[in-house]
Scaffold this active site. Structure first.
Site, PDB file in Angstrom:
ATOM      1  N   LEU A  83      59.043  75.532  40.608  1.00 39.58           N
ATOM      2  CA  LEU A  83      59.663  75.539  39.286  1.00 39.58           C
ATOM      3  C   LEU A  83      59.202  74.381  38.414  1.00 39.58           C
ATOM      4  O   LEU A  83      59.483  74.362  37.213  1.00 39.58           O
ATOM      5  CB  LEU A  83      61.196  75.483  39.427  1.00 39.58           C
ATOM      6  CG  LEU A  83      61.832  76.478  40.410  1.00 39.58           C
ATOM      7  CD1 LEU A  83      63.347  76.305  40.414  1.00 39.58           C
ATOM      8  CD2 LEU A  83      61.456  77.903  40.063  1.00 39.58           C
ATOM      9  N   TYR A 131      49.474  75.911  26.537  1.00 43.03           N
ATOM     10  CA  TYR A 131      50.547  76.121  27.503  1.00 43.03           C
ATOM     11  C   TYR A 131      50.323  77.427  28.274  1.00 43.03           C
ATOM     12  O   TYR A 131      50.400  77.466  29.508  1.00 43.03           O
ATOM     13  CB  TYR A 131      51.898  76.161  26.795  1.00 43.03           C
ATOM     14  CG  TYR A 131      53.068  76.477  27.703  1.00 43.03           C
ATOM     15  CD1 TYR A 131      53.443  75.607  28.718  1.00 43.03           C
ATOM     16  CD2 TYR A 131      53.798  77.661  27.550  1.00 43.03           C
ATOM     17  CE1 TYR A 131      54.517  75.892  29.559  1.00 43.03           C
ATOM     18  CE2 TYR A 131      54.875  77.950  28.378  1.00 43.03           C
ATOM     19  CZ  TYR A 131      55.232  77.062  29.380  1.00 43.03           C
ATOM     20  OH  TYR A 131      56.281  77.348  30.207  1.00 43.03           O
TER      21      TYR A 131
END
Length: 370
Positions: free
Chosen positions: A53, A103
């Site tokens: 994560l 990103y």
């Protein structure tokens, strides 16, 4: 089950860690930003599944996208591949992995790395392309616009919406965690892309308006429908941003020689909740309704409920006491009253199926015993 979580102290990581701890059947291995990379192998020994994560969302330097998302994923997968039994890996990716921006490129590269890990080791890799995750413990001005809206509104600060009609796709963190837990429990689940449901399709303006309505409900006493779906999740998120001093608020108390009446909560389409008190010997009510219905619950004391059918004259009386959990309903066309027949103050909770409308009160004075 031994479960490693990278970014365990982040938004999604905290929610997942807490849920796993509640279940009590997992040995949780947190991998944090300050965990030395040289220690990864030792920390990951014996791990059954890794929830990856950790990542970078809003760096000061765009180059950090590559180092924080793609490069660290490579380091992690190399450490996992060196284990005697390479574990499953679950990657928290983004829908932006399909877009051509720094990103998105870094997230797409991270996906390629975990897919390559799966091919060379035979371990399963699961990829979630998440979109705009929101919920408790999210960071304003970082995780999502929802977090920023909730943070600002909870503190009386303005929120800015450039295009209210802009589409917005959201997933709630509790639903993300549920999907993760289900995957962890299903060792036979095939690798590849996985999804979280539901995905809420809305607009920026609709979300902003709903979040703005939450503090207003304390003034109007009318809550928006927040029992299901997006509204439920948004209200929970908004409340998580309240500071402790804002955990309480007061409502008006209407007192007279009979006792007090307090409205607690009104709803858009399911009436309102209130309570009243009555001193010993006091009778309240003495009216009937054509359509309005009510439910009474005696919390404290002893009450006599009297009824009279206004056409036939039939009468009925019953006693209800605090602690008995007996619900007494008023019936359209029956005059009714409530009398405190005990020695202490009577406290009664009341639900009415509609909000009181002074222009159309549907409350006609009529004594039970003419």
């Amino acid at each position: 089950m031994r479960i490693a979580i990278t970014g365990a102290d982040g938004f999604i990581g905290r929610n997942l860690t807490v849920r796993l701890a509640e279940k009590g059947d997992a040995d949780i291995v947190p991998i944090l930003r300050d965990t030395p990379r040289a220690e990864l192998g030792a920390r990951l020994a014996g791990v059954d599944i890794v929830f990856h994560l950790a990542g970078v969302n809003r760096p000061t330097d765009p180059a950090e996208f590559a180092t924080g998302n793609a490069d660290f994923t490579g380091v992690l997968c190399n450490a996992l591949a060196a284990l005697p039994v390479p574990p499953r890996i679950v990657l928290s990716s983004s829908t932006q992995a399909a877009l051509d921006n720094p990103y998105g490129q870094s997230k797409h590269r991270a996906e390629e790395i975990v897919e390559a890990y799966a091919k060379r080791t035979g371990a399963k890799a699961h990829v979630f392309r998440l979109t705009n995750v929101f919920g408790k413990w999210s960071r304003p001005y970082y995780n999502s616009a929802v977090a920023t809206f909730c943070y600002n509104v909870a503190r009386g600060l303005p929120i800015s919406v450039n295009d209210p009609a802009a589409p917005l796709r959201l997933v709630y963190v509790d639903d993300v965690v549920e999907a993760f837990l289900a995957l962890a429990a299903d060792t036979a689940a095939p690798g590849g892309y996985a999804e979280v449901e539901p995905v809420y399709e809305t607009t920026v303006g609709a979300v902003a308006d709903l979040v703005r309505s939450f503090p207003a409900s304390r003034e109007t006493l009318t809550t928006p429908p927040v029992g299901t779906g997006l509204a439920r999740a948004l209200q929970a998120t908004y409340l998580s941003f309240l500071e402790p001093v804002a955990f309480t608020y007061t409502v008006p108390v209407y007192s007279d020689p009979r006792g007090s009446f307090v409205e607690m909560l009104k709803t858009v389409d399911s009436g309102q909740f209130s309570y009243f008190t009555a001193y010993p010997g006091i009778t309240r009510g003495e009216h009937y309704h054509h359509s309005k219905t009510e439910k009474f619950l005696v919390i404290k004391g002893t009450a006599s409920f009297g009824f009279r059918q206004i056409v036939t004259g039939e009468t009925f009386e019953l006693i209800a006491r605090g602690g008995e959990a007996t619900i007494v309903e008023t019936i359209p066309g029956w005059a009714h009253n409530v009398t405190n027949i005990g020695d202490d103050e009577l406290v009664v909770m009341l639900w009415a199926n509609e909000i009181f409308d002074r222009a159309r009160p549907d409350t006609i004075a009529a004594r039970v015993k003419p």
